[in-house]
Design a protein around this motif. Structure first.
Motif, PDB file in Angstrom:
ATOM      1  N   GLN A  71       0.828  -1.206   0.000  1.00 56.51           N
ATOM      2  CA  GLN A  71       0.000   0.000   0.000  1.00 56.51           C
ATOM      3  C   GLN A  71       0.864   1.259   0.000  1.00 56.51           C
ATOM      4  O   GLN A  71       0.492   2.269  -0.605  1.00 56.51           O
ATOM      5  CB  GLN A  71      -0.939  -0.007   1.211  1.00 56.51           C
ATOM      6  CG  GLN A  71      -2.176  -0.866   1.015  1.00 56.51           C
ATOM      7  CD  GLN A  71      -1.862  -2.332   0.751  1.00 56.51           C
ATOM      8  OE1 GLN A  71      -1.143  -2.952   1.529  1.00 56.51           O
ATOM      9  NE2 GLN A  71      -2.370  -2.884  -0.336  1.00 56.51           N
ATOM     10  N   ILE A  72       2.026   1.202   0.661  1.00 49.30           N
ATOM     11  CA  ILE A  72       2.939   2.343   0.625  1.00 49.30           C
ATOM     12  C   ILE A  72       3.452   2.548  -0.788  1.00 49.30           C
ATOM     13  O   ILE A  72       3.520   3.680  -1.291  1.00 49.30           O
ATOM     14  CB  ILE A  72       4.100   2.150   1.616  1.00 49.30           C
ATOM     15  CG1 ILE A  72       3.568   2.088   3.051  1.00 49.30           C
ATOM     16  CG2 ILE A  72       5.117   3.284   1.476  1.00 49.30           C
ATOM     17  CD1 ILE A  72       4.639   1.815   4.087  1.00 49.30           C
ATOM     18  N   ARG A  73       3.815   1.465  -1.465  1.00 58.00           N
ATOM     19  CA  ARG A  73       4.300   1.579  -2.853  1.00 58.00           C
ATOM     20  C   ARG A  73       3.201   2.132  -3.757  1.00 58.00           C
ATOM     21  O   ARG A  73       3.490   2.878  -4.700  1.00 58.00           O
ATOM     22  CB  ARG A  73       4.764   0.205  -3.363  1.00 58.00           C
ATOM     23  CG  ARG A  73       6.029  -0.323  -2.703  1.00 58.00           C
ATOM     24  CD  ARG A  73       7.238   0.523  -3.001  1.00 58.00           C
ATOM     25  NE  ARG A  73       8.444   0.002  -2.364  1.00 58.00           N
ATOM     26  CZ  ARG A  73       9.597   0.670  -2.264  1.00 58.00           C
ATOM     27  NH1 ARG A  73       9.681   1.895  -2.762  1.00 58.00           N
ATOM     28  NH2 ARG A  73      10.623   0.138  -1.664  1.00 58.00           N
ATOM     29  N   LEU A  78       1.385   6.926  -6.762  1.00 53.62           N
ATOM     30  CA  LEU A  78       0.407   7.994  -6.978  1.00 53.62           C
ATOM     31  C   LEU A  78       1.021   9.378  -6.832  1.00 53.62           C
ATOM     32  O   LEU A  78       0.381  10.373  -7.166  1.00 53.62           O
ATOM     33  CB  LEU A  78      -0.753   7.838  -5.992  1.00 53.62           C
ATOM     34  CG  LEU A  78      -1.645   6.610  -6.214  1.00 53.62           C
ATOM     35  CD1 LEU A  78      -2.627   6.452  -5.059  1.00 53.62           C
ATOM     36  CD2 LEU A  78      -2.391   6.720  -7.539  1.00 53.62           C
ATOM     37  N   GLY A  79       2.262   9.434  -6.301  1.00 58.62           N
ATOM     38  CA  GLY A  79       2.930  10.732  -6.234  1.00 58.62           C
ATOM     39  C   GLY A  79       3.623  11.058  -4.932  1.00 58.62           C
ATOM     40  O   GLY A  79       4.277  12.099  -4.827  1.00 58.62           O
ATOM     41  N   ARG A 179     -16.231  13.329  -0.965  1.00 61.99           N
ATOM     42  CA  ARG A 179     -16.446  14.346  -1.992  1.00 61.99           C
ATOM     43  C   ARG A 179     -15.280  15.319  -2.141  1.00 61.99           C
ATOM     44  O   ARG A 179     -15.373  16.289  -2.880  1.00 61.99           O
ATOM     45  CB  ARG A 179     -17.757  15.100  -1.710  1.00 61.99           C
ATOM     46  CG  ARG A 179     -18.981  14.315  -2.192  1.00 61.99           C
ATOM     47  CD  ARG A 179     -20.246  14.742  -1.491  1.00 61.99           C
ATOM     48  NE  ARG A 179     -20.300  14.272  -0.122  1.00 61.99           N
ATOM     49  CZ  ARG A 179     -20.617  13.030   0.224  1.00 61.99           C
ATOM     50  NH1 ARG A 179     -20.896  12.140  -0.697  1.00 61.99           N
ATOM     51  NH2 ARG A 179     -20.658  12.669   1.507  1.00 61.99           N
ATOM     52  N   LEU A 180     -14.169  15.077  -1.445  1.00 61.94           N
ATOM     53  CA  LEU A 180     -13.030  15.985  -1.541  1.00 61.94           C
ATOM     54  C   LEU A 180     -12.395  15.952  -2.929  1.00 61.94           C
ATOM     55  O   LEU A 180     -12.069  16.983  -3.501  1.00 61.94           O
ATOM     56  CB  LEU A 180     -11.986  15.631  -0.473  1.00 61.94           C
ATOM     57  CG  LEU A 180     -10.719  16.471  -0.471  1.00 61.94           C
ATOM     58  CD1 LEU A 180     -11.040  17.941  -0.238  1.00 61.94           C
ATOM     59  CD2 LEU A 180      -9.743  15.978   0.597  1.00 61.94           C
ATOM     60  N   ASN A 181     -12.221  14.764  -3.498  1.00 61.95           N
ATOM     61  CA  ASN A 181     -11.601  14.647  -4.820  1.00 61.95           C
ATOM     62  C   ASN A 181     -11.874  13.271  -5.413  1.00 61.95           C
ATOM     63  O   ASN A 181     -12.479  12.412  -4.771  1.00 61.95           O
ATOM     64  CB  ASN A 181     -10.087  14.920  -4.752  1.00 61.95           C
ATOM     65  CG  ASN A 181      -9.374  13.938  -3.821  1.00 61.95           C
ATOM     66  OD1 ASN A 181      -9.552  12.730  -3.901  1.00 61.95           O
ATOM     67  ND2 ASN A 181      -8.561  14.472  -2.908  1.00 61.95           N
ATOM     68  N   GLU A 182     -11.396  13.079  -6.629  1.00 60.98           N
ATOM     69  CA  GLU A 182     -11.478  11.787  -7.315  1.00 60.98           C
ATOM     70  C   GLU A 182     -10.059  11.250  -7.467  1.00 60.98           C
ATOM     71  O   GLU A 182      -9.264  11.801  -8.233  1.00 60.98           O
ATOM     72  CB  GLU A 182     -12.127  11.956  -8.684  1.00 60.98           C
ATOM     73  CG  GLU A 182     -12.329  10.651  -9.449  1.00 60.98           C
ATOM     74  CD  GLU A 182     -13.401   9.761  -8.851  1.00 60.98           C
ATOM     75  OE1 GLU A 182     -13.293   8.535  -8.978  1.00 60.98           O
ATOM     76  OE2 GLU A 182     -14.344  10.313  -8.244  1.00 60.98           O
ATOM     77  N   PRO A 183      -9.682  10.200  -6.729  1.00 57.70           N
ATOM     78  CA  PRO A 183      -8.306   9.697  -6.807  1.00 57.70           C
ATOM     79  C   PRO A 183      -7.932   9.265  -8.215  1.00 57.70           C
ATOM     80  O   PRO A 183      -8.752   8.725  -8.960  1.00 57.70           O
ATOM     81  CB  PRO A 183      -8.313   8.502  -5.844  1.00 57.70           C
ATOM     82  CG  PRO A 183      -9.442   8.764  -4.916  1.00 57.70           C
ATOM     83  CD  PRO A 183     -10.487   9.459  -5.739  1.00 57.70           C
ATOM     84  N   ARG A 184      -6.679   9.492  -8.567  1.00 58.39           N
ATOM     85  CA  ARG A 184      -6.170   9.110  -9.886  1.00 58.39           C
ATOM     86  C   ARG A 184      -5.748   7.643  -9.875  1.00 58.39           C
ATOM     87  O   ARG A 184      -5.630   7.016  -8.819  1.00 58.39           O
ATOM     88  CB  ARG A 184      -4.971   9.983 -10.257  1.00 58.39           C
ATOM     89  CG  ARG A 184      -3.717   9.716  -9.428  1.00 58.39           C
ATOM     90  CD  ARG A 184      -2.669  10.771  -9.627  1.00 58.39           C
ATOM     91  NE  ARG A 184      -3.076  12.044  -9.032  1.00 58.39           N
ATOM     92  CZ  ARG A 184      -2.416  13.180  -9.198  1.00 58.39           C
ATOM     93  NH1 ARG A 184      -1.316  13.212  -9.918  1.00 58.39           N
ATOM     94  NH2 ARG A 184      -2.845  14.295  -8.628  1.00 58.39           N
ATOM     95  N   TYR A 185      -5.502   7.113 -11.071  1.00 55.94           N
ATOM     96  CA  TYR A 185      -4.929   5.780 -11.211  1.00 55.94           C
ATOM     97  C   TYR A 185      -3.425   5.912 -11.418  1.00 55.94           C
ATOM     98  O   TYR A 185      -2.963   6.836 -12.095  1.00 55.94           O
ATOM     99  CB  TYR A 185      -5.545   5.038 -12.394  1.00 55.94           C
ATOM    100  CG  TYR A 185      -6.997   4.656 -12.178  1.00 55.94           C
ATOM    101  CD1 TYR A 185      -7.339   3.541 -11.426  1.00 55.94           C
ATOM    102  CD2 TYR A 185      -8.017   5.430 -12.724  1.00 55.94           C
ATOM    103  CE1 TYR A 185      -8.669   3.204 -11.222  1.00 55.94           C
ATOM    104  CE2 TYR A 185      -9.354   5.097 -12.533  1.00 55.94           C
ATOM    105  CZ  TYR A 185      -9.665   3.975 -11.789  1.00 55.94           C
ATOM    106  OH  TYR A 185     -10.982   3.656 -11.582  1.00 55.94           O
ATOM    107  N   ASN A 190       4.955   5.286 -13.401  1.00 55.30           N
ATOM    108  CA  ASN A 190       5.030   5.716 -12.005  1.00 55.30           C
ATOM    109  C   ASN A 190       5.102   4.533 -11.048  1.00 55.30           C
ATOM    110  O   ASN A 190       5.708   4.622  -9.976  1.00 55.30           O
ATOM    111  CB  ASN A 190       3.833   6.597 -11.657  1.00 55.30           C
ATOM    112  CG  ASN A 190       3.944   7.984 -12.250  1.00 55.30           C
ATOM    113  OD1 ASN A 190       5.032   8.441 -12.579  1.00 55.30           O
ATOM    114  ND2 ASN A 190       2.813   8.659 -12.408  1.00 55.30           N
ATOM    115  N   ILE A 191       4.460   3.422 -11.414  1.00 54.86           N
ATOM    116  CA  ILE A 191       4.554   2.207 -10.602  1.00 54.86           C
ATOM    117  C   ILE A 191       5.996   1.700 -10.588  1.00 54.86           C
ATOM    118  O   ILE A 191       6.517   1.283  -9.545  1.00 54.86           O
ATOM    119  CB  ILE A 191       3.604   1.118 -11.139  1.00 54.86           C
ATOM    120  CG1 ILE A 191       2.141   1.541 -10.922  1.00 54.86           C
ATOM    121  CG2 ILE A 191       3.870  -0.221 -10.458  1.00 54.86           C
ATOM    122  CD1 ILE A 191       1.128   0.617 -11.554  1.00 54.86           C
TER     123      ILE A 191
END
Length: 249
Positions: A71-73, A78-79, A179-185, A190-191
């Motif tokens: 999960q950390i990776r 994701l950035g 409702r704060l945001n829509e997470p990216r893939y 990046n992986i």
């Protein structure tokens, strides 16, 4: 500005949860695990703050077994810039997690700590509030909008009566809502890059925290199966069944 983001390893929300045959716990054998969905939103918000030039570093933190590195990776892909795993085989409750996070806050000195408002496995909605109390930091919970400027963070939060906007002095603790945001893939490049980003491993002992559980699970049961609905021919029959069978009127 440094942002610390906590991420938790949970059963993927698409997976049907099974209970062990002896009713001692949830069966995790061969079950797909993922990052808690609310924590994905927290990571996305931290990365957006970095992309907008507000934040300079994003640190992702998780607690648990070695498998939590996954999960950390994901957060790194994701950035996030680097990760910290607090490795322990103990079953961590909300207070233990808050104490570990408080120790990391003392060590890392972040300007902003962002967490999901709750985890979808325990649904406790406690860790962010406990961390703020332990660290003596202002808190903004259930955030649906976040704006950072001039050493303060404006948080629009969802409450029973609608929306409430508060202003907090940094450093502060935030817990985020859907409702704060829509997470990216995460993209494949990046992986791959995430595999080379630094990931430190610590133990609760390294942080001077005791994580013995004070809560004992007595029994775990699956919810009762819902019965199929029926059709009635008239209002009179509906009233009769509600009164005599369902006994709700």
């Amino acid at each position: 500005m440094k942002v610390l983001v906590a991420v938790k390893r949970v059963i993927d929300y698409n997976v049907k949860v099974r209970v062990k045959a002896d009713n001692t716990d949830v069966d995790l054998t061969n079950v797909k695990m993922a990052m808690n969905p609310f924590d994905e939103i927290a990571v996305e918000e931290a990365v957006r703050l970095k992309e907008s030039g507000v934040a300079t570093e994003v640190v992702a933190v998780s607690m648990g077994g070695k498998e939590c590195q996954e999960q950390i990776r994901t957060a790194l892909a994701l950035g996030a810039d680097r990760g910290i795993l607090v490795e322990t085989d103990e079953k961590l409750g909300s207070l233990s997690v808050a104490k570990l996070l408080k120790a990391l806050v003392d060590e890392e000195k972040p300007d902003l700590v962002i967490l999901g408002k709750q985890a979808i496995d325990s649904d406790n909605n406690q860790t962010g509030q406990m961390l703020a109390a332990l660290a003596g930091l202002p808190q903004g919970t259930f955030a649906s909008e976040v704006s950072v400027a001039d050493g303060k963070v404006a948080v629009t939060r969802e409450v029973d009566g609608g929306l409430q906007t508060i202003s907090l002095s940094l450093p502060a603790v935030l817990t985020v809502d859907l409702r704060l945001n829509e997470p990216r893939y995460a993209s494949l490049p990046n992986i791959m890059k995430a595999k080379r980003k630094p990931l430190d491993t610590k133990t609760p002992a390294d942080l001077g925290v005791t994580v013995e559980s004070t809560v004992t699970t007595l029994k775990v049961e699956a919810p009762a199966e819902r019965q199929a609905g029926i059709k009635v021919a008239s209002v009179e029959e509906l009233v009769e069944k509600l009164k005599n069978e369902a006994k709700v009127i």
